[in-house]
Design a protein around this motif. Structure first.
Motif, PDB file in Angstrom:
ATOM      1  N   PRO A 171     -45.642 -16.962 -55.166  1.00 45.98           N
ATOM      2  CA  PRO A 171     -45.460 -17.807 -56.350  1.00 45.98           C
ATOM      3  C   PRO A 171     -44.882 -17.078 -57.556  1.00 45.98           C
ATOM      4  CG  PRO A 171     -47.789 -17.290 -56.018  1.00 45.98           C
ATOM      5  CD  PRO A 171     -47.072 -16.822 -54.799  1.00 45.98           C
ATOM      6  N   GLY A 172     -44.982 -15.756 -57.576  1.00 51.03           N
ATOM      7  CA  GLY A 172     -44.509 -15.020 -58.740  1.00 51.03           C
ATOM      8  C   GLY A 172     -43.067 -14.590 -58.689  1.00 51.03           C
ATOM      9  N   ALA A 173     -42.328 -15.031 -57.686  1.00 45.66           N
ATOM     10  CA  ALA A 173     -40.957 -14.558 -57.483  1.00 45.66           C
ATOM     11  C   ALA A 173     -40.067 -14.746 -58.702  1.00 45.66           C
ATOM     12  CB  ALA A 173     -40.337 -15.259 -56.274  1.00 45.66           C
ATOM     13  N   GLU A 174     -40.296 -15.788 -59.483  1.00 41.35           N
ATOM     14  CA  GLU A 174     -39.456 -16.060 -60.651  1.00 41.35           C
ATOM     15  C   GLU A 174     -40.283 -16.172 -61.924  1.00 41.35           C
ATOM     16  OE1 GLU A 174     -37.080 -19.478 -59.820  1.00 41.35           O
ATOM     17  OE2 GLU A 174     -35.978 -18.511 -58.183  1.00 41.35           O
ATOM     18  N   GLN A 175     -41.451 -15.531 -61.920  1.00 38.32           N
ATOM     19  CA  GLN A 175     -42.343 -15.626 -63.074  1.00 38.32           C
ATOM     20  C   GLN A 175     -42.550 -14.258 -63.723  1.00 38.32           C
ATOM     21  OE1 GLN A 175     -45.925 -17.386 -61.452  1.00 38.32           O
ATOM     22  NE2 GLN A 175     -45.100 -19.458 -61.609  1.00 38.32           N
ATOM     23  N   ASP A 176     -43.051 -14.287 -64.946  1.00 37.12           N
ATOM     24  CA  ASP A 176     -43.418 -13.059 -65.629  1.00 37.12           C
ATOM     25  C   ASP A 176     -44.589 -12.404 -64.915  1.00 37.12           C
ATOM     26  OD1 ASP A 176     -43.047 -11.499 -68.294  1.00 37.12           O
ATOM     27  OD2 ASP A 176     -45.214 -11.776 -68.137  1.00 37.12           O
ATOM     28  N   PHE A 177     -44.691 -11.092 -65.046  1.00 40.58           N
ATOM     29  CA  PHE A 177     -45.760 -10.390 -64.334  1.00 40.58           C
ATOM     30  C   PHE A 177     -47.146 -10.790 -64.823  1.00 40.58           C
ATOM     31  CE2 PHE A 177     -45.732  -7.798 -68.059  1.00 40.58           C
ATOM     32  CZ  PHE A 177     -46.879  -7.004 -68.066  1.00 40.58           C
ATOM     33  N   GLY A 206     -39.091  -4.397 -71.780  1.00 38.62           N
ATOM     34  CA  GLY A 206     -38.670  -5.680 -71.253  1.00 38.62           C
ATOM     35  C   GLY A 206     -37.479  -6.275 -71.984  1.00 38.62           C
ATOM     36  N   VAL A 207     -37.143  -7.507 -71.619  1.00 41.19           N
ATOM     37  CA  VAL A 207     -35.989  -8.184 -72.199  1.00 41.19           C
ATOM     38  C   VAL A 207     -36.163  -8.376 -73.704  1.00 41.19           C
ATOM     39  CG1 VAL A 207     -34.647 -10.318 -72.189  1.00 41.19           C
ATOM     40  CG2 VAL A 207     -35.428  -9.335 -70.036  1.00 41.19           C
ATOM     41  N   PRO A 257     -39.870 -15.242 -67.315  1.00 43.54           N
ATOM     42  CA  PRO A 257     -40.007 -13.785 -67.382  1.00 43.54           C
ATOM     43  C   PRO A 257     -39.463 -13.133 -68.642  1.00 43.54           C
ATOM     44  CG  PRO A 257     -39.152 -14.453 -65.248  1.00 43.54           C
ATOM     45  CD  PRO A 257     -39.112 -15.662 -66.131  1.00 43.54           C
ATOM     46  N   GLY A 258     -40.301 -12.226 -69.163  1.00 42.98           N
ATOM     47  CA  GLY A 258     -39.839 -11.203 -70.060  1.00 42.98           C
ATOM     48  C   GLY A 258     -39.658  -9.958 -69.202  1.00 42.98           C
ATOM     49  N   PHE A 259     -40.715  -9.674 -68.427  1.00 38.41           N
ATOM     50  CA  PHE A 259     -40.670  -8.621 -67.414  1.00 38.41           C
ATOM     51  C   PHE A 259     -41.137  -9.283 -66.121  1.00 38.41           C
ATOM     52  CE2 PHE A 259     -42.712  -4.709 -65.443  1.00 38.41           C
ATOM     53  CZ  PHE A 259     -41.505  -4.167 -65.028  1.00 38.41           C
ATOM     54  N   ALA A 260     -40.205  -9.518 -65.224  1.00 38.99           N
ATOM     55  CA  ALA A 260     -40.483 -10.327 -64.036  1.00 38.99           C
ATOM     56  C   ALA A 260     -41.436  -9.641 -63.072  1.00 38.99           C
ATOM     57  CB  ALA A 260     -39.175 -10.656 -63.318  1.00 38.99           C
ATOM     58  N   ALA A 261     -42.249 -10.444 -62.398  1.00 41.26           N
ATOM     59  CA  ALA A 261     -43.211  -9.920 -61.433  1.00 41.26           C
ATOM     60  C   ALA A 261     -42.565  -9.066 -60.339  1.00 41.26           C
ATOM     61  CB  ALA A 261     -44.017 -11.062 -60.821  1.00 41.26           C
ATOM     62  N   PRO A 262     -41.390  -9.462 -59.790  1.00 41.57           N
ATOM     63  CA  PRO A 262     -40.773  -8.588 -58.781  1.00 41.57           C
ATOM     64  C   PRO A 262     -40.406  -7.203 -59.310  1.00 41.57           C
ATOM     65  CG  PRO A 262     -39.877 -10.799 -58.607  1.00 41.57           C
ATOM     66  CD  PRO A 262     -40.697 -10.759 -59.872  1.00 41.57           C
ATOM     67  N   PRO A 290     -53.133 -17.458 -77.945  1.00 36.16           N
ATOM     68  CA  PRO A 290     -53.431 -16.352 -78.863  1.00 36.16           C
ATOM     69  C   PRO A 290     -52.226 -15.556 -79.336  1.00 36.16           C
ATOM     70  CG  PRO A 290     -55.038 -16.406 -77.081  1.00 36.16           C
ATOM     71  CD  PRO A 290     -53.961 -17.398 -76.730  1.00 36.16           C
ATOM     72  N   VAL A 291     -51.237 -15.346 -78.466  1.00 34.51           N
ATOM     73  CA  VAL A 291     -50.018 -14.615 -78.848  1.00 34.51           C
ATOM     74  C   VAL A 291     -48.839 -15.553 -78.602  1.00 34.51           C
ATOM     75  CG1 VAL A 291     -48.593 -12.575 -78.451  1.00 34.51           C
ATOM     76  CG2 VAL A 291     -51.082 -12.410 -78.221  1.00 34.51           C
ATOM     77  N   PRO A 292     -48.371 -16.261 -79.624  1.00 34.10           N
ATOM     78  CA  PRO A 292     -47.359 -17.310 -79.422  1.00 34.10           C
ATOM     79  C   PRO A 292     -46.067 -16.827 -78.761  1.00 34.10           C
ATOM     80  CG  PRO A 292     -48.357 -17.512 -81.594  1.00 34.10           C
ATOM     81  CD  PRO A 292     -48.862 -16.221 -81.015  1.00 34.10           C
ATOM     82  N   THR A 293     -45.732 -15.554 -78.893  1.00 37.19           N
ATOM     83  CA  THR A 293     -44.480 -15.050 -78.314  1.00 37.19           C
ATOM     84  C   THR A 293     -44.619 -14.582 -76.867  1.00 37.19           C
ATOM     85  OG1 THR A 293     -44.969 -12.869 -79.260  1.00 37.19           O
ATOM     86  CG2 THR A 293     -43.542 -14.347 -80.544  1.00 37.19           C
ATOM     87  N   SER A 294     -45.807 -14.628 -76.306  1.00 32.69           N
ATOM     88  CA  SER A 294     -45.985 -14.145 -74.933  1.00 32.69           C
ATOM     89  C   SER A 294     -45.418 -15.148 -73.929  1.00 32.69           C
ATOM     90  CB  SER A 294     -47.466 -13.889 -74.623  1.00 32.69           C
ATOM     91  OG  SER A 294     -48.163 -15.103 -74.412  1.00 32.69           O
ATOM     92  N   PRO A 295     -44.986 -14.683 -72.742  1.00 36.47           N
ATOM     93  CA  PRO A 295     -44.405 -15.582 -71.738  1.00 36.47           C
ATOM     94  C   PRO A 295     -45.337 -16.701 -71.294  1.00 36.47           C
ATOM     95  CG  PRO A 295     -43.857 -13.317 -71.221  1.00 36.47           C
ATOM     96  CD  PRO A 295     -44.858 -13.267 -72.340  1.00 36.47           C
ATOM     97  N   ALA A 296     -46.642 -16.527 -71.465  1.00 31.34           N
ATOM     98  CA  ALA A 296     -47.587 -17.577 -71.083  1.00 31.34           C
ATOM     99  C   ALA A 296     -47.322 -18.874 -71.834  1.00 31.34           C
ATOM    100  CB  ALA A 296     -49.023 -17.110 -71.346  1.00 31.34           C
ATOM    101  N   ASN A 297     -46.711 -18.784 -73.011  1.00 26.62           N
ATOM    102  CA  ASN A 297     -46.387 -19.968 -73.800  1.00 26.62           C
ATOM    103  C   ASN A 297     -45.075 -20.607 -73.386  1.00 26.62           C
ATOM    104  OD1 ASN A 297     -48.539 -19.920 -76.099  1.00 26.62           O
ATOM    105  ND2 ASN A 297     -47.836 -17.809 -75.918  1.00 26.62           N
ATOM    106  N   ARG A 298     -44.365 -19.991 -72.436  1.00 26.56           N
ATOM    107  CA  ARG A 298     -43.101 -20.531 -71.927  1.00 26.56           C
ATOM    108  C   ARG A 298     -43.208 -20.773 -70.422  1.00 26.56           C
ATOM    109  NH1 ARG A 298     -41.572 -15.766 -74.443  1.00 26.56           N
ATOM    110  NH2 ARG A 298     -40.762 -14.959 -72.473  1.00 26.56           N
TER     111      ARG A 298
END
Length: 300
Positions: free
Chosen positions: A267-273, A112-113, A225-230, A213-221
């Motif tokens: 809904p995931g068009a612009e979100q992390d997977f 990923g990015v 996307p780090g690795f986008a759902a599309p 739990p993992v501060p660097t994961s996209p869920a905290n932002r």
């Protein structure tokens, strides 16, 4: 991902001449020390190694032939395609390069990015051993690991199998967190158990789909996307095509492809997977992080 990959090559001491269709990407690359070319063929004209990274196989093949990338390069140039594309398209790219007097590797990446920025990507390469050996120093400047997977197309085969594992495991991890929420289990408690037990996997310990739990994961932002759902939907679509063509009984892979296709179109068009966890709670449900429940007994 190509931008930070090029920047890492510059930092490693390589002269990098690059081109992108997006002006903002070109500006960022130039700021990182990349010499900007007026076109892709112009960038390839004097290169000893040409790296491409594009959305789909049709783009790679069109760039190679119709847009003149192969014709512009010096004879014997090594073409390294880091796109994630269909195995058949990768083999066609190899054939086109050979017909034009060049050499080729398909070398898709995983990480990923964030991996591209940190220089910790994994490369999966398909092609000749001599070509892989020539490309290894360049791959080492952009990633942490490079694996020669076999002949032409083998890198793409490894990539789609790897991402099928990732897509299926992210769905499983997301479902487990939502189940834990329904049982009164905190995100942290489930993470502390699963991350050191048999549920441990990359989708949990690196790209955890819940904040905390993992501060660097996209869920905290907010799942930026780090690795986008599309992109995951695209990769799983490639895997699904290979499953059907090969007659493989891979029900979970096909189910994951369907789920991500629907998520990426909505809904995931612009979100992390990892944001697919939101679909398991329902469209209007919040993302709770309940406190640990004293009623939950000890593990046995």
């Amino acid at each position: 991902m190509g931008g930070p990959m090029a920047a890492n090559l510059v930092r490693a001491g390589y002269r990098v001449v690059g081109y992108d269709l997006v002006p903002e990407s070109l500006a960022a690359a130039e700021a990182a020390g990349v010499e900007v070319a007026p076109s892709a063929p112009a960038a390839a004209a004097e290169a000893g190694l040409v790296i491409t990274m594009l959305p789909a196989g049709r783009h790679v093949l069109a760039l190679y032939d119709e847009q003149g990338l192969l014709a512009a390069a010096r004879p014997g140039t090594l073409f390294l395609d880091c796109s994630t594309i269909d195995v058949a398209d990768a083999r066609a790219a190899h054939q086109a390069a050979a017909a034009a007097g060049h050499r080729a590797l398909d070398a898709p990446v995983s990480g990923g990015v964030m991996g591209a920025e940190a220089g910790t990507l994994t490369f999966m390469a398909g092609g000749g051993e001599a070509e892989f050996a020539e490309a290894e120093p360049v791959l080492a400047a952009m990633g942490r690991k490079a694996v020669h997977c076999g002949a032409a197309g083998a890198g793409q085969a490894a990539k789609i199998c790897n991402n099928m594992i990732l897509g299926v495991s992210m769905i499983a991890v997301g479902e487990a967190f939502v189940l834990g929420e329904s049982l009164g289990l905190s995100h942290q408690a489930l993470f502390d158990v699963a991350s050191t037990a048999s549920g441990q996997c990359w989708a949990l310990t690196v790209n955890c789909p819940v904040p905390g739990p993992v501060p660097t994961s996209p869920a905290n932002r907010d799942y930026r996307p780090g690795f986008a759902a599309p992109l995951m939907a695209k990769d799983l679509g490639l895997a699904a095509n290979a499953i059907r063509e090969g007659g493989v009984d891979a029900a979970l892979g096909l189910a994951a492809a369907r789920m991500y296709a629907a998520f990426a179109e909505g809904p995931g068009a612009e979100q992390d997977f990892s944001a697919i966890i939101r679909t398991f709670r329902g469209p209007s449900s919040p993302s709770p992080s309940p406190s640990p429940s004293p009623e939950i007994g000890p593990l046995s």
